[in-house]
Each structure stands twice: as C-alpha cells, then as structure tokens.
Design a protein around this motif. Sequence first.
Motif, PDB file in Angstrom:
ATOM      1  N   ASN A 171      10.670  19.520 -10.110  1.00  0.00           N
ATOM      2  CA  ASN A 171       9.158  20.197 -10.263  1.00  0.00           C
ATOM      3  C   ASN A 171       8.310  18.928 -10.735  1.00  0.00           C
ATOM      4  N   LEU A 172       8.770  17.902 -11.657  1.00  0.00           N
ATOM      5  CA  LEU A 172       7.924  17.050 -12.081  1.00  0.00           C
ATOM      6  C   LEU A 172       7.530  16.072 -10.979  1.00  0.00           C
ATOM      7  N   LEU A 173       8.657  15.679 -10.200  1.00  0.00           N
ATOM      8  CA  LEU A 173       8.024  14.678  -9.123  1.00  0.00           C
ATOM      9  C   LEU A 173       7.386  15.236  -8.136  1.00  0.00           C
ATOM     10  N   GLU A 174       7.421  16.562  -7.727  1.00  0.00           N
ATOM     11  CA  GLU A 174       6.667  17.212  -6.821  1.00  0.00           C
ATOM     12  C   GLU A 174       5.180  17.639  -7.317  1.00  0.00           C
ATOM     13  N   GLY A 175       4.894  17.298  -8.628  1.00  0.00           N
ATOM     14  CA  GLY A 175       3.668  17.708  -9.149  1.00  0.00           C
ATOM     15  C   GLY A 175       3.460  19.310  -9.644  1.00  0.00           C
ATOM     16  N   GLY A 296       9.884  17.064  -0.044  1.00  0.00           N
ATOM     17  CA  GLY A 296       8.936  17.405  -0.835  1.00  0.00           C
ATOM     18  C   GLY A 296       7.531  17.496   0.015  1.00  0.00           C
ATOM     19  N   GLU A 297       6.365  18.175  -0.577  1.00  0.00           N
ATOM     20  CA  GLU A 297       5.290  18.535   0.001  1.00  0.00           C
ATOM     21  C   GLU A 297       4.321  17.588   0.038  1.00  0.00           C
ATOM     22  N   GLY A 298       4.519  16.594  -0.860  1.00  0.00           N
ATOM     23  CA  GLY A 298       3.539  15.508  -1.098  1.00  0.00           C
ATOM     24  C   GLY A 298       4.592  14.110  -1.048  1.00  0.00           C
ATOM     25  N   PRO A 299       3.533  12.788  -1.218  1.00  0.00           N
ATOM     26  CA  PRO A 299       4.277  11.838  -1.199  1.00  0.00           C
ATOM     27  C   PRO A 299       5.028  11.530  -2.502  1.00  0.00           C
ATOM     28  N   SER A 300       6.132  10.927  -2.416  1.00  0.00           N
ATOM     29  CA  SER A 300       6.936  10.413  -3.338  1.00  0.00           C
ATOM     30  C   SER A 300       6.405   9.346  -4.244  1.00  0.00           C
ATOM     31  N   PRO A 301       6.488   9.321  -5.355  1.00  0.00           N
ATOM     32  CA  PRO A 301       6.094   8.369  -6.131  1.00  0.00           C
ATOM     33  C   PRO A 301       6.765   6.932  -6.059  1.00  0.00           C
ATOM     34  N   ARG A 302       6.063   5.830  -5.970  1.00  0.00           N
ATOM     35  CA  ARG A 302       6.501   4.563  -5.812  1.00  0.00           C
ATOM     36  C   ARG A 302       6.240   3.622  -6.826  1.00  0.00           C
ATOM     37  N   GLN A 303       6.912   2.995  -7.457  1.00  0.00           N
ATOM     38  CA  GLN A 303       6.758   2.279  -8.713  1.00  0.00           C
ATOM     39  C   GLN A 303       6.237   0.756  -8.304  1.00  0.00           C
ATOM     40  N   PRO A 304       5.505   0.229  -9.225  1.00  0.00           N
ATOM     41  CA  PRO A 304       4.991  -1.306  -8.903  1.00  0.00           C
ATOM     42  C   PRO A 304       5.863  -2.409  -9.212  1.00  0.00           C
ATOM     43  N   LEU A 390      19.894   4.644  -1.750  1.00  0.00           N
ATOM     44  CA  LEU A 390      18.624   4.677  -0.779  1.00  0.00           C
ATOM     45  C   LEU A 390      17.601   4.972  -1.385  1.00  0.00           C
ATOM     46  N   ALA A 391      17.677   6.350  -2.020  1.00  0.00           N
ATOM     47  CA  ALA A 391      16.389   6.861  -2.702  1.00  0.00           C
ATOM     48  C   ALA A 391      15.760   6.225  -3.829  1.00  0.00           C
ATOM     49  N   ILE A 392      16.892   5.708  -4.481  1.00  0.00           N
ATOM     50  CA  ILE A 392      16.471   4.964  -5.847  1.00  0.00           C
ATOM     51  C   ILE A 392      15.844   3.667  -5.383  1.00  0.00           C
ATOM     52  N   LEU A 393      16.280   3.027  -4.370  1.00  0.00           N
ATOM     53  CA  LEU A 393      15.406   1.968  -3.833  1.00  0.00           C
ATOM     54  C   LEU A 393      14.056   2.162  -3.339  1.00  0.00           C
ATOM     55  N   ARG A 394      13.992   3.097  -2.909  1.00  0.00           N
ATOM     56  CA  ARG A 394      12.721   3.511  -2.156  1.00  0.00           C
ATOM     57  C   ARG A 394      11.717   3.808  -3.264  1.00  0.00           C
ATOM     58  N   HIS A 395      12.301   4.513  -4.307  1.00  0.00           N
ATOM     59  CA  HIS A 395      11.459   4.992  -5.496  1.00  0.00           C
ATOM     60  C   HIS A 395      11.120   3.497  -6.216  1.00  0.00           C
ATOM     61  N   LEU A 396      12.028   2.900  -6.303  1.00  0.00           N
ATOM     62  CA  LEU A 396      11.587   1.567  -7.042  1.00  0.00           C
ATOM     63  C   LEU A 396      10.710   0.750  -6.683  1.00  0.00           C
ATOM     64  N   ARG A 470       0.461  -6.500  -2.128  1.00  0.00           N
ATOM     65  CA  ARG A 470      -0.514  -6.345  -2.482  1.00  0.00           C
ATOM     66  C   ARG A 470      -1.481  -5.238  -1.651  1.00  0.00           C
ATOM     67  N   VAL A 471      -1.461  -5.511  -0.550  1.00  0.00           N
ATOM     68  CA  VAL A 471      -2.321  -4.536   0.473  1.00  0.00           C
ATOM     69  C   VAL A 471      -1.442  -3.109   0.159  1.00  0.00           C
ATOM     70  N   PHE A 472      -0.120  -2.977   0.226  1.00  0.00           N
ATOM     71  CA  PHE A 472       0.412  -1.551   0.243  1.00  0.00           C
ATOM     72  C   PHE A 472       0.054  -0.848  -1.115  1.00  0.00           C
ATOM     73  N   PHE A 473       0.198  -1.720  -2.199  1.00  0.00           N
ATOM     74  CA  PHE A 473      -0.258  -1.075  -3.634  1.00  0.00           C
ATOM     75  C   PHE A 473      -1.347  -0.663  -3.687  1.00  0.00           C
ATOM     76  N   ALA A 474      -2.340  -1.475  -2.861  1.00  0.00           N
ATOM     77  CA  ALA A 474      -3.873  -1.264  -2.916  1.00  0.00           C
ATOM     78  C   ALA A 474      -4.308   0.176  -2.228  1.00  0.00           C
ATOM     79  N   LYS A 475      -3.643   0.246  -1.009  1.00  0.00           N
ATOM     80  CA  LYS A 475      -3.724   1.595  -0.390  1.00  0.00           C
ATOM     81  C   LYS A 475      -2.981   2.985  -1.290  1.00  0.00           C
ATOM     82  N   LEU A 476      -1.856   2.759  -2.117  1.00  0.00           N
ATOM     83  CA  LEU A 476      -1.615   3.869  -2.701  1.00  0.00           C
ATOM     84  C   LEU A 476      -2.382   4.383  -3.854  1.00  0.00           C
ATOM     85  N   LYS A 477      -3.242   3.118  -4.369  1.00  0.00           N
ATOM     86  CA  LYS A 477      -4.244   3.477  -5.570  1.00  0.00           C
ATOM     87  C   LYS A 477      -5.286   4.567  -4.995  1.00  0.00           C
ATOM     88  N   LYS A 478      -5.680   4.264  -3.523  1.00  0.00           N
ATOM     89  CA  LYS A 478      -6.842   5.168  -3.050  1.00  0.00           C
ATOM     90  C   LYS A 478      -6.544   6.604  -2.871  1.00  0.00           C
TER      91      LYS A 478
END
Length: 478
Positions: A171-175, A296-304, A390-396, A470-478
């Motif tokens: 529930n936390l990860l899905e907001g 999940g219904e929304g995008p999964s969080p990705r870490q910087p 695999l899921a942890i790598l995607r999250h990291l 840099r481009v990837f994380f800039a898009k995530l912030k929008k």
Amino acid sequence: MKVIIAGCGFVGERAADLLHAAGHEVIGLTHSPESAARLAMAKPWRTEPCDISNSAAVMELAARVNAGSIDAVIHCASSSRGGAEMYQAVYVDGMRHLTRAFPTAYPLYTSSTSVYPQVNGETVDETSFADPDRDTGRLLREAEGIALAAGGAVARLAGIYGPGRSFVLKNLLEGKAAIEGNNGQGRILNQIHAEDAAAALAHLATRRLSGIYNIVDDAQMTQRQCLERLCAIFGVKMPGTREPDPNRKRGWSHKRVSNTKLHASGWVPRYASYFDALRDDPDLAASILDLVQTTGEGPSPRQPNIVLIGLMGSGKTTVGRIVAQMIGFQIVDTDHLISDNTGKSIPEIFATEGEAAFRLHESAALRSLLGRRGCVIATGGGIVTQPRNLAILRHLGYIVWLDADPERLARRTAANTNRPLLHGEENPKAKLERLLNERKPLYKGLADLRIQTAELTPQETAYGVMESARVFFAKLKK
C-alpha cells in the motif's frame, strides 16, 4: 505423528512442509479437488479434497484416512474474505465437524488477534478481555471454544506477511497507505512472518500444548514508526493521516499483543521484527516490489542511483568509477560488498561454498543497498540470473547495460584470476559466448539503456551513462 491440516494456504502449506520435513505424516485438505491435485503435483505430502463446512464430507474423509490413526488436526482454512455466513460455515461448523470426526486427535484452531478489541494502546496477553462486538469476531471466539473444549489449543495469529504478501509495504509503494488515528501515530501494528506462524503451529501441535497462544513477533510498532522506516528504505513520501475506518471487517483496534507465553513454551521467531525479515528474507522485499512493478496502478518508485549490468569484463567497475567521479556519486561494487560481508574473496566463496551459496550472498548484498541513494552500482555479471534480484535492481535506479562481444571480453579477462566462472575445462571465449546467449534476454529486458562499448573508451562510455541518466531522472521529476 500423523497430522491433518485443514486449509493449505499461505500458512497451512508452510506448516505442512515443516511437519513433513520433520518426519511427520501429513494430510493436507483443500476445498476443491483441483487445488488438491495441484498441490499433489508439487508436494511430497498427501493431499485430499474436503469441504470442512460439510459434515458428511468430513465424516467420509475420516473413514477414508482411518480417523483413529490421526494424532492432530490443525484448522487453517480461510473464509476467503467472506462475511459472517462464511465465518459460521468455515470456522465454527468446520471446527465442530473436525473435532467430531476425529475425536481422539489433538485439535489446534488458528484464530486471530483481532478478537482483542482494545483501543487505547494497552498490552494484551492471552488472559486479556477478548469479546469483540462484531459478528465475525464472535464467530472466531465460538470456533476457539470448540477447540479448547476438546482439549486442544488456539493460535491467535497477528497480521500475516511474507513473500508476495505485505499489505503495509504494498500500500505504501502504491500510494494507498495512511496513518489511522491515535493523534497522528496510527494504530499499533502486530505482525508475524508466515514462516514463523507456521513454525508456531508445528511447535504447538508436536508438543500438544493446550490453551490460547498469541502468535506475533517481538517488535510491535505504530503505523508511523513503521512507515517512516519504510519511506527511508524505499525512497517514497510519508503518507498522510485519516480517521480510522469504522467498517473494517474485524473492527479497528489499537493494542500491543504480547507473545510472552509462546516464548516461554520454547518458540523463537526466525524474524524477530518486520525489518529483520526485510533484511534477511531473500524474497520478501523483492516479491512486493515485483507486484507493484507488474500490477500496480501507477509508476513504481525509482531511486536516484545508476546501476551498471553486463558480463564480466564489460567495464562496469572502471566506467562506474569514472561516472561516480564526474557527478559526485559513491561507487559501490556488489562483489566488493560480498567480500566485505563474508570476509572471503569471490574465488574462495565459489571454492568453499559453491555458486548457489554465492548467489545468495549476492542477493543479500543487493538488498543491503535498499535505502542507498547517490550511488553508481557496479553489479556482478550473473546478478540478473536470480529472478528475486530483478525487481530490486529496477527499484534501485537507472539501469545501463554495458555490452561487448565475447572475444573482446575474453582478452580483457585473460589475466584476471578473480573470475571463478572462467576457470575450468571450457575455453574462456566459448564460456563467455554461452553466458552472453543465456543472459542477453535478461540484460535486454532489464536495461533502460544499452551501450555497446566496442568502439568507445571508458571515458566516452561513462559520459554516455551520465548524460542518459541525467535525462532520465529529469523526466521523472516532472
């Protein structure tokens, strides 16, 4: 000992596995013939279909398995989230039918700590007031009474979690999480890992202990305490507050459940707390992240962070150091983490423990990076071969696959003695070609970017990694 386990779900199946492994004869009951057939193909213990809410079906089962030979009956069946009618049929009627059909067997009923209705944060034990005002709670207590009257035991289970099931984290990860009442602190969470719940049931049954036992871990905490730590680990925002839901099926309560009596009987949890399980259970965090990423219904969080994957010799550590210098990140090498954690070199681990053990160390090193930010993470070439990673790598973070042809990789690794997979009779180039063929689909499916490094210097490769991240994380912030 010959044991019937009625209900082979999240906890029941694990209890059956434990008892069978300990040398006991297990008969697992499922509601339908189809589920019994599926279990029979996967498990070494016997399975039988039986609707325990049907008296005739249970009596027929008793005749089929020789009721007098059964030493214990564990009621683990679920109401499938049904209401009072299902509680009556599965819990009360089911327990009554089992005790009548197997009168000489020790009965163990799995109940819930929800029967404690306390709302002021007090500590409750097995002697505390447990008279819930909802029909579902009263039916649980009625089923408990049947087991106790027959000389058996009641296991009151706290909130169960384990691989593939953790409502708090999901529930936390899905907001969807919120802190409920108690002046912004939320209710106290009483939880138990499914493996520890199963071990407690096996413990009670094999010792034929009577009475009521609370099955809960050693570290109850408020919702706020739990969510603050989870937010720090998974890099998500702290959820807000809301009023307690008065329509919860088993009611809203706020109490600290004691497991002192169970401990005194000799039981010790494998996971003393939820956060111990997040650290030490190889599949818990990974399975919940995978659920959120795939359903999940929304995008999964990705870490910087920036994560580098690819075969040995592809330049992950060299390029990683350059990228880290360019942007002021910390360089982390999973192989170095493994060596630091075990006190052994990678070749020593392969030689003394084998590749399977190394992969477990590798997964543990990866889990230890949850909560880290501002890192360039250089991974081992085979880290993608373990589905739990695999899921942890995607999250990291942002994942870059550094790709190079096997001939070039063979030249780069020729003088390196720290590559145990290249030792042996197989030609190194042939081995690298085979590994690339096996792992290429995994690298491709995981990577956000693939860089073919054949014609690039490490500095050029590092620049490409840095700019794309840099481009990837800039898009995530929008």
